[in-house]
Design an enzyme around this catalytic site. Sequence first.
Site, PDB file in Angstrom:
ATOM      1  CG  ASN A 183      -2.179  -0.831   1.004  1.00 32.84           C
ATOM      2  OD1 ASN A 183      -2.630  -0.997  -0.123  1.00 32.84           O
ATOM      3  ND2 ASN A 183      -2.730  -1.354   2.069  1.00 32.84           N
ATOM      4  CG  HIS A 188      -4.533   2.910   0.400  1.00 33.91           C
ATOM      5  ND1 HIS A 188      -4.466   2.018   1.445  1.00 33.91           N
ATOM      6  CD2 HIS A 188      -3.940   4.048   0.841  1.00 33.91           C
ATOM      7  CE1 HIS A 188      -3.877   2.588   2.479  1.00 33.91           C
ATOM      8  NE2 HIS A 188      -3.541   3.819   2.141  1.00 33.91           N
ATOM      9  CG  ASP A 192      -8.637  -1.609  -2.729  1.00 38.26           C
ATOM     10  OD1 ASP A 192      -8.313  -2.004  -1.590  1.00 38.26           O
ATOM     11  OD2 ASP A 192      -9.341  -0.605  -2.931  1.00 38.26           O
ATOM     12  CD  GLU A 218      -3.167  -7.211   5.939  1.00 42.01           C
ATOM     13  OE1 GLU A 218      -2.211  -6.996   6.708  1.00 42.01           O
ATOM     14  OE2 GLU A 218      -4.172  -6.478   5.876  1.00 42.01           O
TER      15      GLU A 218
END
Length: 297
Positions: A183, A188, A192, A218
């Site tokens: 990230n 971010h 994803d 996660e």
Amino acid sequence: MDSEIKTRITPVDKVGVELAEGNDCLVVIYSSDPTRLSKRVLLEGTAMNVGRGSENHLVLDSDSVSRRHARFERRGRHWYVTDLGSTNGTYINDDPEPVRERQLRRGDQVKIGDTIFKYLSGTDIEAQYHETIHKVMMVDGLTGASNRRHLMEQLTREIPRARRHGRPLGLLMLDIDHFKKINDTFGHLAGDHVLKEVSHVMQSRLRPDDVLGRYGGEEFTVVLPETDLAGAMALGEDIRKLIENAKITFDGEPIAVTISIGAAILANPAWDAAQFVKAADEKLYAAKRGGRNRVVG
């Protein structure tokens, strides 16, 4: 205030109203803000702007959303989505490339920042809405895996079944290694994307009766009916290798991904679902302490 929402948002407890034809809508099927999940945004008038700025019709207060991000616009009987030059792009369904402009079709998923909307249209709008909400209650909107609630329900059903028939029941707890670094390095939205790709890789290896769930963040869980410890560890090793060798890219940038896995079987007759998960979770942390990118059982 930048967090002010101007578009009508219909909560789940007010879905009984009947909609006339033409009252198309968007349903939030994934959001980093859990209070938005399953909310309905009615598409009214001729256009609706979406962005972080308070001047938009629909305000999404997130640093992954541009101030003026996208516009939903009615043209004749159809709705179109247009990206307004956003930094992170607007995505449709599983298309890897952001869209500039696209006519929406019933069931399309539109990703804006860290929010995913599902577009519903047609005369059976209420049936579509309830079907979508039913799915939201069971499926994680980002990864397509079972959500935590549905996962635990499945596990709670499998435990007495395994005991009743005297059959083994395996469980895997899986955690993406150094996910915060992914990230921080790639953003971010890339994170994803990694979650979605990892879920797809795992699904490709699982059997029809296995249940993959996103436990949180996660971390994933796999329920393995009729699987002993050796079988659970072998499947976990297959998953580990597949993810390590997967070619995951985002915006042309390759992202190296590995996963740590803990494996357990239903060994204690007194365990409930939470205790079973805890046993597998302890093995997961042993894998992480042992250097990550490994399976421990």
